[in-house]
Design an enzyme around this catalytic site. Structure first.
Site, PDB file in Angstrom:
ATOM      1  N   TYR A 123      46.793 -35.123  77.106  1.00  0.00           N
ATOM      2  CA  TYR A 123      45.828 -34.362  77.909  1.00  0.00           C
ATOM      3  C   TYR A 123      45.194 -35.195  79.026  1.00  0.00           C
ATOM      4  O   TYR A 123      44.376 -34.677  79.767  1.00  0.00           O
ATOM      5  CB  TYR A 123      44.715 -33.827  77.020  1.00  0.00           C
ATOM      6  CG  TYR A 123      45.061 -32.549  76.309  1.00  0.00           C
ATOM      7  CD1 TYR A 123      45.952 -32.557  75.249  1.00  0.00           C
ATOM      8  CD2 TYR A 123      44.491 -31.339  76.682  1.00  0.00           C
ATOM      9  CE1 TYR A 123      46.271 -31.398  74.573  1.00  0.00           C
ATOM     10  CE2 TYR A 123      44.808 -30.175  76.019  1.00  0.00           C
ATOM     11  CZ  TYR A 123      45.698 -30.210  74.967  1.00  0.00           C
ATOM     12  OH  TYR A 123      46.009 -29.055  74.311  1.00  0.00           O
ATOM     13  N   LYS A 190      51.653 -38.993  64.240  1.00  0.00           N
ATOM     14  CA  LYS A 190      53.112 -38.995  64.068  1.00  0.00           C
ATOM     15  C   LYS A 190      53.534 -40.454  64.278  1.00  0.00           C
ATOM     16  O   LYS A 190      54.362 -40.770  65.142  1.00  0.00           O
ATOM     17  CB  LYS A 190      53.732 -38.029  65.097  1.00  0.00           C
ATOM     18  CG  LYS A 190      55.218 -37.820  64.953  1.00  0.00           C
ATOM     19  CD  LYS A 190      55.606 -36.947  63.784  1.00  0.00           C
ATOM     20  CE  LYS A 190      57.127 -36.842  63.691  1.00  0.00           C
ATOM     21  NZ  LYS A 190      57.584 -36.341  62.390  1.00  0.00           N
ATOM     22  N   ASP A 222      53.516 -33.248  60.989  1.00  0.00           N
ATOM     23  CA  ASP A 222      54.450 -32.188  60.559  1.00  0.00           C
ATOM     24  C   ASP A 222      54.225 -31.839  59.091  1.00  0.00           C
ATOM     25  O   ASP A 222      54.157 -30.665  58.706  1.00  0.00           O
ATOM     26  CB  ASP A 222      55.912 -32.582  60.825  1.00  0.00           C
ATOM     27  CG  ASP A 222      56.225 -34.024  60.457  1.00  0.00           C
ATOM     28  OD1 ASP A 222      55.281 -34.786  60.156  1.00  0.00           O
ATOM     29  OD2 ASP A 222      57.410 -34.403  60.469  1.00  0.00           O
ATOM     30  N   ASP A 246      44.602 -29.966  68.972  1.00  0.00           N
ATOM     31  CA  ASP A 246      44.666 -28.645  69.591  1.00  0.00           C
ATOM     32  C   ASP A 246      45.521 -27.703  68.755  1.00  0.00           C
ATOM     33  O   ASP A 246      45.114 -26.581  68.419  1.00  0.00           O
ATOM     34  CB  ASP A 246      45.269 -28.800  70.995  1.00  0.00           C
ATOM     35  CG  ASP A 246      45.373 -27.478  71.716  1.00  0.00           C
ATOM     36  OD1 ASP A 246      44.392 -26.722  71.691  1.00  0.00           O
ATOM     37  OD2 ASP A 246      46.437 -27.198  72.291  1.00  0.00           O
TER      38      ASP A 246
END
Ligand code: ATP
Length: 353
Positions: A123, A190, A222, A246
């Site tokens: 972002y 991740k 995940d 988000d």
């Protein structure tokens, strides 16, 4: 008397802003609203969807209640929401996801609070256009230094994650968890794939956790998504970098009844902006279909923030009562016999005691 900036936004923004304002006023707390327009229409007039006067107003008043603002599509416009967060250094996005009693389309008993880092990650707005000279240079540099070939027609987005920003969001999550008797903090990354950026976030979170007594664990994003769908009750406070925050926020909003009821806050050391998780929902704008709850609950968080704890609780209880009675709900919560935004708002106001 509190002076607070009220940003009307666009799409369903003005409808839900008005609903929240009426509900806050009905608690009896004295607020002098500094009403500010922003978004697509303002951009046509002033050439900027977030003119300086809006930022000046928040800088002066320190606190804002903000309705969703559409970012005009096309080149040259960065998201108003992202700009606000970066310019005011609102580094912590706090999103409580709690199932309100009586909701049919929600998983019973969910009580998760999301701490999303708000200023960096993908972002940060550092993007390279496909085919531009800068992109060519960047692709060459990456080839020279990393030996990696990137296709020449690629666009490239940069993902910065700093120790500084990771540390302050994780500290905020632990501070919140400890002051609110929460059970656990879970870091989410991740890091098995993005060993540098996410790896740093994960390392910092582990170090911060050592300074606190509350239990801490780490889950890959995940796996988290799967576990949230299978058994969301195992999670308590989640702390995540910006993009995962988000996406996981919307997932959790889905578990607890949808975007129409999910509130949020963007908090920095100096300023705080309270806003619903949902966007401007142009598909239902101007029809009186918007659920005011997310914005009203964001306003309740705002009341807590300015020290009006009692009024915040009154407003939350009023919303909970209306939802558990299940009679005066907008169509996202009750598609068979829905009421309009104004009617649901009036019902919330009736329940404020
Ligand atoms: P934006 O581009 O501003 O993010 P969007 O339409 O892409 O807007 P959202 O506004 O977040 O995304 O909403 C997605 C969908 O969820 C909407 O199209 C709408 O149908 C529904 N929705 C969102 N907020 C509400 C609400 N307050 N009440 C009822 N439905 C809502």
């Amino acid at each position: 008397m509190h002076k607070i900036t009220l940003i009307l936004g666009d799409g369903i923004g003005p409808e839900v802003a008005e609903a929240a304002r009426r509900c806050v006023d009905a608690t009896g707390v004295q607020i002098d609203w500094d009403v500010q327009d922003s978004g697509a229409k303002v951009s046509e007039k002033d050439g900027d969807p977030l003119p300086a006067r809006v930022l000046d107003s928040i800088r002066k008043n320190k606190v804002a209640l903000k309705a969703p603002v559409t970012t005009p599509l096309g080149e040259g416009f960065r998201s108003v929401n992202v700009r606000l967060r970066q310019e005011l250094d609102l580094f912590a996005c706090v999103r409580p996801c709690r199932t309100l009693h009586g909701l049919k389309n929600a998983v019973e008993g969910v009580d998760i609070v999301i701490f999303r880092e708000n200023t960096e990650d993908l972002y940060a707005g550092i993007e390279y256009t496909a085919g531009s000279d800068d992109t060519k240079k960047l692709i060459e540099f990456i080839g020279d230094t990393k030996g990696k070939k990137i296709r020449s027609d690629s666009a490239v987005s940069i993902k910065p994650i700093s120790k500084y920003a990771s540390e302050r969001i994780v500290e905020s999550a632990f501070y919140f968890a400890e002051s609110n008797n929460r059970k656990k903090v879970t870091g989410v990354t991740k890091s098995n794939i993005m060993k540098e950026s996410d790896g740093l976030f994960m390392y910092v979170a582990k170090e911060v956790a050592k300074r606190h007594k509350i239990p801490y664990d780490h889950v890959l994003v995940d796996a988290l998504c799967m576990k949230l769908v299978q058994n969301p009750l195992q999670f308590d406070v989640l702390v995540l970098p910006n993009l995962y925050g988000d996406i996981v926020s919307d997932l959790c909003a889905g578990l607890t009844g949808g975007l129409g009821i999910a509130p949020g806050a963007n908090i920095g050391d100096e300023y705080a902006v309270f806003e619903a998780v949902h966007g401007s929902a142009p598909d239902i704008a101007g029809k009186g279909l918007a659920n005011p709850t997310a914005m009203v609950l964001s306003a309740a968080m705002m009341l807590n923030h300015i020290g009006e704890i009692n009024a915040g609780k009154k407003l939350e209880s009023a919303v909970e009562e209306v939802i558990s009675e299940g009679k005066k709900l907008t169509c996202d919560l009750n598609p068979t016999s829905p009421v309009k935004t104004n009617e649901m708002t009036a019902e919330i106001i009736r329940k404020i005691r």
